[in-house]
Design an enzyme around this catalytic site. Structure first.
Site, PDB file in Angstrom:
ATOM      1  CG  ASP A 235      -1.792  -0.985   1.214  1.00 58.53           C
ATOM      2  OD1 ASP A 235      -1.988  -1.993   0.519  1.00 58.53           O
ATOM      3  OD2 ASP A 235      -2.758  -1.053   2.057  1.00 58.53           O
TER       4      ASP A 235
ATOM      5  CG  HIS B 204       2.530   0.023   4.284  1.00 59.49           C
ATOM      6  ND1 HIS B 204       2.125  -0.834   5.067  1.00 59.49           N
ATOM      7  CD2 HIS B 204       1.335   0.804   3.992  1.00 59.49           C
ATOM      8  CE1 HIS B 204       0.797  -0.684   5.579  1.00 59.49           C
ATOM      9  NE2 HIS B 204       0.303   0.356   4.964  1.00 59.49           N
TER      10      HIS B 204
HETATM   11 ZN    ZN Z   1      -2.520   2.964   3.336  1.00 55.89          ZN
END
Ligand code: ZN
Length: 474
Positions: free
Chosen positions: A298, A440
Site C-alpha cells: 500500500d 507498504h
Molecule cells: Zn495506506
C-alpha cells in the site's frame, strides 16, 4: 505552524530588496483577473508532477485505526531549502500527533497532510500542504504554501511574494476585504495584524489565480470566529501587481502562463531506472489445488523502493497487488506502468489517504475516481479493487463506489516496526493459505523483508498471486 513560519517570514521581508533587483526588467503582466472572491483555494493550473525531473514524494503513514496518520510532501531536486522547511513542518505535526492521539486513545482522530503543486514552471516552484487534523486539540483544516525561487536559489515564504515596502498596503487591503465578512471582529482583526508575530503567521497561504490575482487563505479561526471556517481573499491582478516582489512577479507570470518545464538550476541527475520486467502470460495458478497467498503493498508508488521491490518479485516470479495512492501515481506513472507490465494488480487506495468514513459520498467518489483515472492514464486499465485507508469502511463508503473493497488477514505493522527481519518473521509465522497480507512499499525496510518472505514461503509451497486471482480461483 504559526510559530514555525514566523521567523522565516520576517527574515524574508527584511531581505526582499536584493530579490527585487532581479525583477526590474521583467515585462508587465496584463491578463485580466478571472478569479471570483471566495473561490476555493485550488491550483490555478493543473501541474503534471510526472514532468518534474527527479521528483520524489516523501510519504509516511500508518494503516492502523489506533494511530491513523498519512503525510506526504514533495522533494524536488534543487529546492532543498524548501524541502527542508516542509519536512520540518510535517515532522513536527506528526510528532505532536503521535505523542498525543496515538499515545492515548485515538478514537475519532486522524492526521492527514497532503500536497498539491501550485506552480512548477521556469524558475518557480510553489507547493501547498494541507493538514486535516481531527484531533480534538486542533482547529481542523489548515493550509500553507511554500515557494522556491530558482533564480536566487532561495526558499521563500508567502510574504516573499510581496515587496517589503508594499506590505502595509497589502495588509490594509486584506483588512478592508475581511472587515465586511460575517464572523470577523474588526477590532480583533486590527490586533492580529498590528502584532508582528500574529500578523506574519496568518499570512502563510498565498498563491495566484490563473488570472494573476493574489489569493490569500486564512485558516479557520485565524481572522474570524472558528464557526465561520476559512476565509479566502482574492486581490485583483491590477491591484496587486505593483506590490509584488521580483520573485512575486515571476511566480505570478509562471502561474498565468506556465512554461513547459521547471528548471531550478539543479545539476542534472539521470532519472532512476524503472524495471522492465514483463509478465509471461496469464497466471494459471489454481488456488483450489495449491497454497496461495496474496501479498499487498500500500501507499506507493515510491522512489526508489517500488523499483527495488519489482526486482525482488521478478526474481521469484511472484505476483502481488499494489494499492496505490493517486497523488503518488500522478508523480510516478512510469512505476505504476512497470507494476502492471510485470503482471501485478493495481488497486485504488484513494487520492491522499483520508479516513473515507469521515467524508461525504461526493468526497469519497472524488477520492476514488480521481485515483482510478490516474491509474487508467498510467496503465490503460481501470482498477476494480480498492482498499480503504486504515481499513475504515461503512455503508456510505460502500455505496459511493463500484470498486470492490479489500481488507487484509495479516497485518505486519511494518509502518511501526522498521525492521526487515521482524517484518519477514511476522509474515512467515502468521501466513495461512489464501491470506491477504498487508505491507507498504513506501518503507525500504518492508521492501528489504521481501526476499526472505519469498524464499521461505516458496520453499513451503506457497504461490504468490494477486487479490483478484485469489478471489477468482477460490
Ligand atoms: Zn495506506
Amino acid at each position: 505552524m504559526r510559530s514555525h513560519t514566523l521567523i522565516p517570514a520576517l527574515l524574508l521581508l527584511g531581505s526582499l530588496t536584493s530579490a527585487c533587483a532581479h525583477g526590474t526588467s521583467e515585462p508587465p503582466v496584463t491578463a485580466a483577473d478571472g478569479a471570483r472572491p471566495g473561490a476555493s483555494p485550488s491550483p490555478a493550473r493543473t501541474v503534471d508532477p510526472s514532468k518534474i525531473k527527479g521528483l520524489e514524494i516523501v510519504s509516511d503513514s500508518s494503516e492502523n485505526g489506533s494511530c491513523p496518520f498519512a503525510t506526504s510532501y514533495p522533494d524536488v531536486p534543487g529546492a532543498e531549502a524548501m524541502t527542508a522547511a516542509m519536512k520540518k513542518d510535517v515532522e513536527r505535526q506528526l510528532a505532536t500527533f503521535r505523542s498525543g492521539a496515538c499515545a492515548g486513545s485515538a478514537d475519532g482522530r486522524d492526521l492527514n497532510i497532503s500536497h498539491e503543486f501550485l506552480v512548477a514552471s521556469g524558475d518557480v516552484l510553489g507547493v501547498r500542504l494541507t493538514t486535516q487534523d481531527h484531533s480534538s486539540a486542533s482547529s481542523g483544516r489548515s493550509t500553507r504554501t511554500y515557494w522556491y525561487d530558482g533564480k536566487a536559489g532561495a526558499y521563500r515564504t508567502p510574504p516573499g511574494l510581496v515587496a517589503g515596502g508594499s506590505r502595509d498596503a497589502l495588509i490594509a487591503a486584506l483588512k478592508d476585504r475581511l472587515k465586511g465578512r460575517e464572523g470577523v471582529n474588526p477590532a480583533a482583526l486590527d490586533d492580529t495584524f498590528s502584532d508582528p508575530v500574529s500578523g506574519a503567521s496568518v499570512l502563510d497561504d498565498m498563491d495566484f489565480t490563473a488570472g494573476g490575482a493574489l489569493r490569500v487563505t486564512f485558516d479557520r479561526g485565524e481572522v474570524g470566529v472558528p464557526a465561520a471556517g476559512a476565509y479566502t481573499v482574492v486581490l485583483p491582478e491590477e491591484t496587486v501587481t505593483p506590490w509584488l516582489s521580483g520573485f512575486g512577479k515571476r511566480a505570478q507570470r509562471q502561474t498565468m502562463r506556465p512554461s513547459r518545464s521547471l528548471d531550478l538550476g539543479a545539476p542534472h541527475v539521470p532519472a532512476p531506472a524503472v524495471p522492465t520486467h514483463t509478465a509471461s502470460g496469464d497466471d494459471d495458478t489454481d488456488c483450489k489445488k495449491v497454497k496461495c497467498i496474496a501479498l499487498t503493498f500500500d501507499d506507493g508508488p515510491a522512489v526508489p523502493e517500488t523499483s527495488t521491490l519489482l526486482t525482488h518479485l521478478a526474481r521469484y516470479k511472484a505476483r502481488v497487488t499494489f494499492f496505490t495512492v493517486g497523488q503518488s501515481v500522478a508523480a510516478h506513472p512510469d512505476l505504476v506502468r512497470a507494476e502492471a507490465k510485470a503482471g501485478h494488480e493495481i488497486g485504488n487506495h484513494s487520492w491522499n489517504h483520508p479516513d473515507l468514513t469521515r467524508l461525504t459520498p461526493q468526497q469519497i467518489a472524488s477520492q476514488l475516481n480521481r485515483t482510478s483515472a490516474a491509474i487508467k492514464a498510467a496503465t490503460g486499465r481501470t482498477p476494480t479493487l480498492f482498499r480503504p485507508p486504515y481499513g475504515a469502511i461503512n455503508n456510505t463508503v460502500r455505496t459511493a463506489t463500484t470498486l470492490s473493497p479489500v481488507l487484509w488477514d495479516v497485518d505486519t505493522e511494518d509502518w511501526k516496526y522498521r525492521d526487515p527481519a521482524k517484518v519477514a518473521r511476522t509474515v512467515i509465522t502468521k501466513a495461512q493459505p489464501n491470506d491477504v497480507v498487508l505491507l507498504h512499499d513506501i518503507h525500504a525496510t518492508s521492501v528489504a523483508a521481501v526476499p526472505e518472505i519469498l524464499r521461505t514461503l516458496t520453499a513451503r509451497g506457497y504461490h504468490f498471486v494477486t487479490v483478484s486471482h485469489l478471489r477468482a480461483t477460490l
